[in-house]
Structures are given as structure tokens and as C-alpha cells.
Write a protein that holds these residues in place. Sequence first.
Motif, PDB file in Angstrom:
ATOM      1  N   VAL A  37       0.853  -1.188   0.000  1.00  0.00           N
ATOM      2  CA  VAL A  37       0.000   0.000   0.000  1.00  0.00           C
ATOM      3  C   VAL A  37       0.887   1.236   0.000  1.00  0.00           C
ATOM      4  N   GLU A  38       0.682   2.078  -0.994  1.00  0.00           N
ATOM      5  CA  GLU A  38       1.368   3.368  -1.071  1.00  0.00           C
ATOM      6  C   GLU A  38       0.424   4.433  -0.541  1.00  0.00           C
ATOM      7  N   VAL A  39       0.913   5.270   0.355  1.00  0.00           N
ATOM      8  CA  VAL A  39       0.111   6.377   0.853  1.00  0.00           C
ATOM      9  C   VAL A  39       0.076   7.436  -0.247  1.00  0.00           C
ATOM     10  N   PRO A  40      -1.129   7.903  -0.634  1.00  0.00           N
ATOM     11  CA  PRO A  40      -1.194   8.880  -1.724  1.00  0.00           C
ATOM     12  C   PRO A  40      -0.551  10.207  -1.356  1.00  0.00           C
ATOM     13  N   VAL A  41       0.022  10.859  -2.366  1.00  0.00           N
ATOM     14  CA  VAL A  41       0.625  12.176  -2.196  1.00  0.00           C
ATOM     15  C   VAL A  41      -0.512  13.194  -2.140  1.00  0.00           C
ATOM     16  N   PRO A  42      -0.433  14.187  -1.261  1.00  0.00           N
ATOM     17  CA  PRO A  42      -1.498  15.185  -1.216  1.00  0.00           C
ATOM     18  C   PRO A  42      -1.639  15.913  -2.552  1.00  0.00           C
ATOM     19  N   ASN A  43      -2.838  16.426  -2.829  1.00  0.00           N
ATOM     20  CA  ASN A  43      -3.086  17.117  -4.091  1.00  0.00           C
ATOM     21  C   ASN A  43      -2.207  18.343  -4.274  1.00  0.00           C
ATOM     22  N   TYR A  44      -1.895  19.014  -3.198  1.00  0.00           N
ATOM     23  CA  TYR A  44      -0.998  20.157  -3.281  1.00  0.00           C
ATOM     24  C   TYR A  44      -0.342  20.384  -1.937  1.00  0.00           C
ATOM     25  N   ILE A  45       0.749  21.123  -2.005  1.00  0.00           N
ATOM     26  CA  ILE A  45       1.457  21.506  -0.791  1.00  0.00           C
ATOM     27  C   ILE A  45       1.560  23.022  -0.826  1.00  0.00           C
ATOM     28  N   LEU A  87      -0.532  -3.672  -6.047  1.00  0.00           N
ATOM     29  CA  LEU A  87      -0.097  -2.388  -5.509  1.00  0.00           C
ATOM     30  C   LEU A  87      -1.316  -1.479  -5.484  1.00  0.00           C
ATOM     31  N   VAL A  88      -1.634  -0.926  -4.306  1.00  0.00           N
ATOM     32  CA  VAL A  88      -2.762  -0.010  -4.194  1.00  0.00           C
ATOM     33  C   VAL A  88      -2.306   1.271  -3.500  1.00  0.00           C
ATOM     34  N   LYS A  89      -3.060   2.335  -3.721  1.00  0.00           N
ATOM     35  CA  LYS A  89      -2.800   3.608  -3.043  1.00  0.00           C
ATOM     36  C   LYS A  89      -3.970   3.914  -2.134  1.00  0.00           C
ATOM     37  N   GLY A  90      -3.654   4.361  -0.927  1.00  0.00           N
ATOM     38  CA  GLY A  90      -4.703   4.717   0.014  1.00  0.00           C
ATOM     39  C   GLY A  90      -4.181   4.677   1.430  1.00  0.00           C
ATOM     40  N   PRO A  91      -5.080   4.913   2.393  1.00  0.00           N
ATOM     41  CA  PRO A  91      -4.681   4.790   3.802  1.00  0.00           C
ATOM     42  C   PRO A  91      -4.302   3.337   4.088  1.00  0.00           C
ATOM     43  N   ILE A  92      -3.231   3.124   4.796  1.00  0.00           N
ATOM     44  CA  ILE A  92      -2.654   1.784   4.910  1.00  0.00           C
ATOM     45  C   ILE A  92      -3.598   0.779   5.556  1.00  0.00           C
ATOM     46  N   VAL A  93      -4.056   1.033   6.761  1.00  0.00           N
ATOM     47  CA  VAL A  93      -4.882   0.046   7.465  1.00  0.00           C
ATOM     48  C   VAL A  93      -6.174  -0.223   6.690  1.00  0.00           C
ATOM     49  N   GLU A  94      -6.856   0.838   6.285  1.00  0.00           N
ATOM     50  CA  GLU A  94      -8.118   0.680   5.569  1.00  0.00           C
ATOM     51  C   GLU A  94      -7.928  -0.070   4.253  1.00  0.00           C
ATOM     52  N   SER A  95      -6.815   0.189   3.572  1.00  0.00           N
ATOM     53  CA  SER A  95      -6.537  -0.491   2.303  1.00  0.00           C
ATOM     54  C   SER A  95      -6.264  -1.978   2.519  1.00  0.00           C
ATOM     55  N   SER A 125      -0.059   2.156  15.053  1.00  0.00           N
ATOM     56  CA  SER A 125       0.579   0.965  14.525  1.00  0.00           C
ATOM     57  C   SER A 125      -0.321   0.342  13.476  1.00  0.00           C
ATOM     58  N   VAL A 126       0.258   0.037  12.335  1.00  0.00           N
ATOM     59  CA  VAL A 126      -0.495  -0.646  11.284  1.00  0.00           C
ATOM     60  C   VAL A 126      -0.992  -1.986  11.803  1.00  0.00           C
ATOM     61  N   CYS A 127      -0.126  -2.706  12.492  1.00  0.00           N
ATOM     62  CA  CYS A 127      -0.517  -4.022  13.021  1.00  0.00           C
ATOM     63  C   CYS A 127      -1.711  -3.906  13.959  1.00  0.00           C
ATOM     64  N   SER A 128      -1.670  -2.936  14.871  1.00  0.00           N
ATOM     65  CA  SER A 128      -2.786  -2.755  15.803  1.00  0.00           C
ATOM     66  C   SER A 128      -4.074  -2.431  15.072  1.00  0.00           C
ATOM     67  N   GLY A 129      -3.994  -1.562  14.073  1.00  0.00           N
ATOM     68  CA  GLY A 129      -5.176  -1.194  13.311  1.00  0.00           C
ATOM     69  C   GLY A 129      -5.763  -2.365  12.550  1.00  0.00           C
ATOM     70  N   VAL A 130      -4.891  -3.184  11.944  1.00  0.00           N
ATOM     71  CA  VAL A 130      -5.370  -4.341  11.189  1.00  0.00           C
ATOM     72  C   VAL A 130      -6.000  -5.358  12.136  1.00  0.00           C
ATOM     73  N   ILE A 131      -5.364  -5.612  13.265  1.00  0.00           N
ATOM     74  CA  ILE A 131      -5.929  -6.558  14.240  1.00  0.00           C
ATOM     75  C   ILE A 131      -7.304  -6.081  14.700  1.00  0.00           C
ATOM     76  N   LYS A 132      -7.419  -4.794  14.970  1.00  0.00           N
ATOM     77  CA  LYS A 132      -8.662  -4.229  15.487  1.00  0.00           C
ATOM     78  C   LYS A 132      -9.816  -4.342  14.484  1.00  0.00           C
ATOM     79  N   HIS A 133      -9.525  -4.195  13.197  1.00  0.00           N
ATOM     80  CA  HIS A 133     -10.587  -4.114  12.187  1.00  0.00           C
ATOM     81  C   HIS A 133     -10.740  -5.356  11.316  1.00  0.00           C
TER      82      HIS A 133
END
Length: 144
Positions: A37-45, A87-95, A125-133
Motif C-alpha cells: 500500500v502506497e500512501v497517496p501524495v497530497p493534491n498540493y502543498i 499495488l494499491v494507493k490509500g490509507p494503509i490500514v483501511e486499504s 501501529s499498522v498491526c494494531s489497526g489491522v488486528i482491530k478491524h
Amino acid sequence: MNKILVAVDLSDVGSAAVEATAEFAAAFKSHVRVLHVEVPVPNYIGNEIVQPVLPTDDEEENVRIRKDMASMAEYLTTRGIEADYELVKGPIVESIIGQANNYNASMIVLGAHNHGFLYRAFIGSVCSGVIKHSSCTVLIIPSK
């Protein structure tokens, strides 16, 4: 346990997760999907005062990531395990949770980084989030 999703971050911890997945997949004759999972780049900075900087996708980086993932899937295939990668882009745990549900995974395998308390407290923690959901079994491979 017919489908295993292994989420990797392309580090040594991810390689350890793939190795552990290979053992389970061989024992249960499971299909494996390697997921990054790749975290998406913001639309602008910037802000209203400064002209926004528009990001560009780094195609070279995407090619390198896909090559690494293909190598992991090929490694599993050489061990007699059916495998593919995504390969997907998005929030890591949710993806990870979404991809596991779409794939109908029986188990999710993750590698754990050894971050300190402050990192876990503020970043999480990604692990904690995945375990929880997760609605399926989650196997955490510790870093060495």
C-alpha cells in the motif's frame, strides 16, 4: 485457509513476512496475494499565499516497487505456491482490510517494526489497526 494476504512494506520485515507466509501457504496449499500500500501524495502543498506545488507520480519508483513485488510473488511460485501481487494507493490500514475483504482472505500476514512508545502513541501501529478491524486471522511476524 485457502487465501493468504501478505502486506509488505518492501523492507527486511516484509521479506520475513513473505517467508513466514510461504511456510503457511505450503502447509495449507493456499493461494497468496502480496500487497503493498502506497500512501497517496497530497493534491498540493502550500497555502493561499504560496502557489501550490502539484505532485507528479514517480513512475521510476512505481516500476521499482512492482519489480520488488513481482520478485516476492516469483519466490513463492518457485516454492510451489500460487501467488500474485497488487499495488494499491490509500490509507494503509483501511486499504489492507479492504483488500483482504475483496480477496476473501482467510489470513492476513504482517511484519512488525519495533517502534517505540512515542511513535505508537502519536502515529499508531499498522498491526494494531489491522488486528482491530480484521474479520479474519492476523499473523504478526516480529522484527529481529
